[in-house]
Design an enzyme around this catalytic site. Structure first.
Site, mmCIF file in Angstrom:
data_model
loop_
_atom_site.group_PDB
_atom_site.id
_atom_site.type_symbol
_atom_site.label_atom_id
_atom_site.label_comp_id
_atom_site.label_asym_id
_atom_site.label_seq_id
_atom_site.Cartn_x
_atom_site.Cartn_y
_atom_site.Cartn_z
ATOM 1 N N GLY A 1 1.404 -0.960 0.286
ATOM 2 C CA GLY A 1 -0.084 -0.117 -0.024
ATOM 3 C C GLY A 1 0.619 1.018 -0.252
ATOM 4 O O GLY A 1 2.161 1.387 0.227
ATOM 5 N N GLY B 1 2.032 4.287 1.700
ATOM 6 C CA GLY B 1 3.286 5.472 3.013
ATOM 7 C C GLY B 1 4.695 4.503 3.147
ATOM 8 O O GLY B 1 5.136 3.197 2.711
ATOM 9 N N ILE C 1 5.515 2.243 5.640
ATOM 10 C CA ILE C 1 5.820 0.982 5.717
ATOM 11 C C ILE C 1 5.500 0.197 4.932
ATOM 12 O O ILE C 1 6.603 -1.084 4.500
ATOM 13 C CB ILE C 1 4.769 1.309 7.035
ATOM 14 C CG1 ILE C 1 5.245 2.332 8.624
ATOM 15 C CG2 ILE C 1 4.758 -0.053 7.433
ATOM 16 C CD1 ILE C 1 6.244 1.854 9.477
ATOM 17 N N GLU D 1 -2.409 -2.594 -6.192
ATOM 18 C CA GLU D 1 -2.888 -1.964 -6.708
ATOM 19 C C GLU D 1 -1.991 -0.888 -7.377
ATOM 20 O O GLU D 1 -2.178 0.469 -8.670
ATOM 21 C CB GLU D 1 -3.797 -0.779 -6.112
ATOM 22 C CG GLU D 1 -3.268 0.025 -5.186
ATOM 23 C CD GLU D 1 -4.613 0.928 -4.146
ATOM 24 O OE1 GLU D 1 -5.692 -0.671 -3.607
ATOM 25 O OE2 GLU D 1 -4.732 1.953 -4.022
ATOM 26 N N LEU E 1 -3.552 4.562 10.961
ATOM 27 C CA LEU E 1 -2.814 5.371 11.560
ATOM 28 C C LEU E 1 -3.653 5.339 13.056
ATOM 29 O O LEU E 1 -2.832 5.615 13.709
ATOM 30 C CB LEU E 1 -3.960 6.858 11.223
ATOM 31 C CG LEU E 1 -3.624 7.450 9.724
ATOM 32 C CD1 LEU E 1 -4.741 8.759 9.915
ATOM 33 C CD2 LEU E 1 -2.586 7.976 9.793
ATOM 34 N N GLY F 1 -7.623 0.669 -2.010
ATOM 35 C CA GLY F 1 -8.001 -0.602 -2.179
ATOM 36 C C GLY F 1 -7.415 -1.609 -0.946
ATOM 37 O O GLY F 1 -7.551 -2.366 -0.846
ATOM 38 N N LYS G 1 3.656 11.452 16.017
ATOM 39 C CA LYS G 1 4.087 12.897 16.878
ATOM 40 C C LYS G 1 5.106 12.650 17.978
ATOM 41 O O LYS G 1 4.392 12.765 19.496
ATOM 42 C CB LYS G 1 2.230 13.160 17.695
ATOM 43 C CG LYS G 1 1.473 13.444 17.300
ATOM 44 C CD LYS G 1 1.645 15.197 15.984
ATOM 45 C CE LYS G 1 0.476 14.809 14.723
ATOM 46 N NZ LYS G 1 1.427 15.298 13.305
HETATM 47 N N1 COA Z 1 -2.845 10.281 15.605
HETATM 48 C C1 COA Z 1 -2.420 11.606 15.544
HETATM 49 N N2 COA Z 1 -1.513 11.836 13.889
HETATM 50 C C2 COA Z 1 -1.729 10.077 13.668
HETATM 51 C C3 COA Z 1 -1.712 9.422 13.946
HETATM 52 C C4 COA Z 1 -2.464 8.912 14.793
HETATM 53 N N3 COA Z 1 -3.000 7.859 15.222
HETATM 54 N N4 COA Z 1 -1.285 8.586 13.235
HETATM 55 C C5 COA Z 1 -0.247 9.014 11.872
HETATM 56 N N5 COA Z 1 -0.242 10.536 12.726
HETATM 57 C C6 COA Z 1 -0.225 11.898 12.362
HETATM 58 C C7 COA Z 1 1.344 11.187 11.486
HETATM 59 O O1 COA Z 1 2.204 12.269 12.934
HETATM 60 C C8 COA Z 1 1.707 12.427 10.388
HETATM 61 O O2 COA Z 1 2.020 13.560 10.582
HETATM 62 P P1 COA Z 1 2.083 14.892 9.703
HETATM 63 O O3 COA Z 1 2.421 14.236 8.386
HETATM 64 O O4 COA Z 1 2.248 15.913 10.336
HETATM 65 O O5 COA Z 1 3.973 14.086 9.441
HETATM 66 C C9 COA Z 1 0.650 12.089 9.031
HETATM 67 O O6 COA Z 1 -0.165 11.513 10.277
HETATM 68 C C10 COA Z 1 0.733 10.579 8.556
HETATM 69 O O7 COA Z 1 0.809 9.503 9.184
HETATM 70 P P2 COA Z 1 2.244 8.631 8.203
HETATM 71 O O8 COA Z 1 1.965 7.409 9.522
HETATM 72 O O9 COA Z 1 3.280 9.013 8.281
HETATM 73 O O10 COA Z 1 1.699 8.329 7.581
HETATM 74 P P3 COA Z 1 1.954 7.686 6.314
HETATM 75 O O11 COA Z 1 2.523 9.115 4.556
HETATM 76 O O12 COA Z 1 2.562 6.266 6.419
HETATM 77 O O13 COA Z 1 0.415 6.976 5.037
HETATM 78 C C11 COA Z 1 -1.594 5.834 5.518
HETATM 79 C C12 COA Z 1 -0.425 6.126 6.168
HETATM 80 C C13 COA Z 1 -2.683 4.977 6.790
HETATM 81 C C14 COA Z 1 -2.292 7.958 5.434
HETATM 82 C C15 COA Z 1 -1.963 6.072 4.338
HETATM 83 O O14 COA Z 1 -0.834 4.485 4.053
HETATM 84 C C16 COA Z 1 -3.407 5.768 3.274
HETATM 85 O O15 COA Z 1 -3.575 6.875 2.751
HETATM 86 N N6 COA Z 1 -3.765 4.325 3.580
HETATM 87 C C17 COA Z 1 -5.050 4.729 2.664
HETATM 88 C C18 COA Z 1 -5.541 3.341 2.736
HETATM 89 C C19 COA Z 1 -4.507 2.172 2.163
HETATM 90 O O16 COA Z 1 -4.762 1.826 2.452
HETATM 91 N N7 COA Z 1 -5.531 2.191 1.077
HETATM 92 C C20 COA Z 1 -4.295 0.941 0.207
HETATM 93 C C21 COA Z 1 -3.524 1.391 -0.291
HETATM 94 S S1 COA Z 1 -3.647 3.265 -1.218
#
Ligand code: COA
Length: 435
Positions: free
Chosen positions: A218, A220, A222, A241, A316, A339, A364
């Site tokens: 996906g 991000g 990780i 995807e 998240l 997806g 954070k």
């Molecule tokens: N509470 C508060 N803030 C949180 C948080 C929580 N539980 N978890 C993450 N955050 C904040 C982070 O600190 C970061 O903030 P910043 O931008 O100010 O640094 C921001 O939210 C993004 O977190 P991060 O863990 O860096 O996200 P990422 O870039 O790895 O993306 C998703 C993670 C979940 C947003 C991303 O995978 C996504 O859009 N998923 C959608 C669903 C999916 O998986 N679809 C299939 C693939 S497309």
């Protein structure tokens, strides 16, 4: 034989002239990421800012250009964005109350398009026309076919930096209403930061992936880190995807050869690609990768046809029931479902398949635990407690699918950050979850 070059010249215009053809109240659509059309959108924004447009809406998925309709709230009502899945621009505009969001499973978007929308124009960035008069839709095939079916007009933006996806969606010059040329380097997704925590998580997942597995990664940091942890594997396949940089790395180092797949053997399957120039170069004229419509690629019934299907997605927060929020921070909109559920379900139905939801234990600067007793009020549940399978943090792996609530809570608390475990245990007992 038809003179495609003269047809091309007849349809060639400028972005400014094309923006002048757009009428008040039109609905425009674009596909994902680098398939979007920055020149046409900029010309439209100029016209809207000058007071020349009202009620025009534009649909996007994973906006990757600084579109004015997401950046500038004064365009609201004149030129307004609607997002199927948000990147930073759409996220800010939706949270600012001047753009809309359309919730959907990614696999269902073509169905929603066919059922609910009529487009005045579909706008798409394409590679230069080939000798047969075809433009390749290059980096995205997700719902382009559905939008073209439902669009009165097709506007293409030709960019010589777009790769030619030989196994992807094509549009013929005879189908196109207007052509704009705008040659520019494609947008690039900055590579994920491979810190110690993400490497640890990647390794924990990699240990559970057998040689010969078929993978989806996906969006991000990780999932990207996990991709890099798979470089020592053999005979992996790709059915995903979003085609990402770490996948090109896995192909080039020989870990992926798609030789053990049950469907599309020998080929990587995706619905769109977004990353660095390396990805776009890989796609160019390459029959080893097919970009296919998302209602096929993301259909769990299709995904599960490959044995040992492994999906790896980010989140998240996760509560002690195992409900996964991957698209909002409380009520604050972050992205969309994409997806995630399509692949969680597809992987879990596959023989030997597994789905991993992976994230760092805290956010954070360590002040917030991503494992919560209950989801934050307003948080969107992306993957349900009934669908969730494995959950992973840097402290280990919890296997939730088919397990009791009490067992889930115990496992999730064990992989939470140690600073939050006592509090989680207290909250779980208070709610009668831990028995
Ligand atoms: N509470 C508060 N803030 C949180 C948080 C929580 N539980 N978890 C993450 N955050 C904040 C982070 O600190 C970061 O903030 P910043 O931008 O100010 O640094 C921001 O939210 C993004 O977190 P991060 O863990 O860096 O996200 P990422 O870039 O790895 O993306 C998703 C993670 C979940 C947003 C991303 O995978 C996504 O859009 N998923 C959608 C669903 C999916 O998986 N679809 C299939 C693939 S497309």
């Amino acid at each position: 034989m038809t003179d495609f070059a003269s047809l091309y010249r007849q349809k060639l215009t400028t972005a400014g002239e094309l923006a002048g053809r757009v009428e008040n109240g039109w609905l425009l659509g674009m596909d994902a990421a680098a398939a979007q059309t920055p020149a046409i959108m900029e010309a439209l924004a100029e016209r809207a800012a000058a007071g020349g447009l009202s009620g025009v809406r534009v649909q996007t998925l994973l906006d990757v250009y600084p579109f004015a309709f997401y950046a500038d709230n004064s365009l609201f009502g004149k030129l307004t964005g609607e997002s199927w899945f948000s990147s930073a621009g759409a996220r800010n505009a939706i949270n600012g109350g001047y753009a809309d969001f359309i919730p959907a499973y990614y696999r269902d978007i073509p169905r929603h398009i066919r059922a609910h929308y009529d487009y005045d124009a579909f706008c798409v960035s394409v590679s230069p026309m080939d000798k047969h008069g075809y433009f390749s839709l290059s980096t995205a095939s997700s719902y382009s076919v559905a939008m073209m079916e439902k669009a009165k007009r097709i506007f293409v933006e030709v960019n010589e930096h777009q790769p030619r996806a030989v196994c992807g969606t094509q549009v013929h010059v005879s189908q196109v209403d207007a052509i704009v040329e705008y040659h520019h380097e494609l947008p690039v997704l900055p590579p994920a930061k491979l810190d110690e925590v993400s490497v640890t998580i990647g390794n924990l997942i990699a240990e559970r992936i057998p040689d010969g597995a078929c993978i989806q990664l996906g969006i991000g940091a990780i999932p990207d880190a996990t991709g890099m942890a798979l470089k020592t594997k053999h005979d992996l396949g790709i059915h995903t995807e979003m085609f990402t940089d770490s996948m090109v790395e896995l192909i080039e180092c020989g870990a992926v050869n798609n030789s053990k797949k049950q469907i599309h053997r020998g080929q990587s399957i995706t619905t769109f690609a977004y990353g660095s120039k390396r990805i776009y170069d890989y796609i160019d004229d390459n029959p080893a990768i097919a970009l296919m419509p998302v209602d096929y690629v993301n259909d769990p019934e299709v995904i599960c046809r490959n044995d040992n299907m492994i999906s790896i997605n980010a989140a998240l927060e996760v509560d002690l029931w195992g409900q996964v929020c991957a698209e909002s921070v409380g009520t604050k909109h972050m992205s969309g479902s994409g997806g995630q559920i399509d692949y969680v379900r597809g992987a879990c139905q596959s023989k030997g398949g597994k789905s991993f939801i992976a994230f760092t234990s805290t956010a954070k600067g360590g002040t917030i635990s991503k494992i919560k007793p209950i989801l934050t009020p307003g948080a969107v549940c992306t993957t349900s407690k009934n669908d969730v399978d494995y959950v992973v943090t840097e402290y280990g792996v919890a296997h939730l699918r088919g397990h009791s609530l009490s067992d889930r809570a115990r496992q999730l608390i064990a992989i939470a950050h140690p600073d939050f475990r006592d509090e989680l245990r207290f909250e779980a007992k208070k709610r009668g979850i831990l028995i």
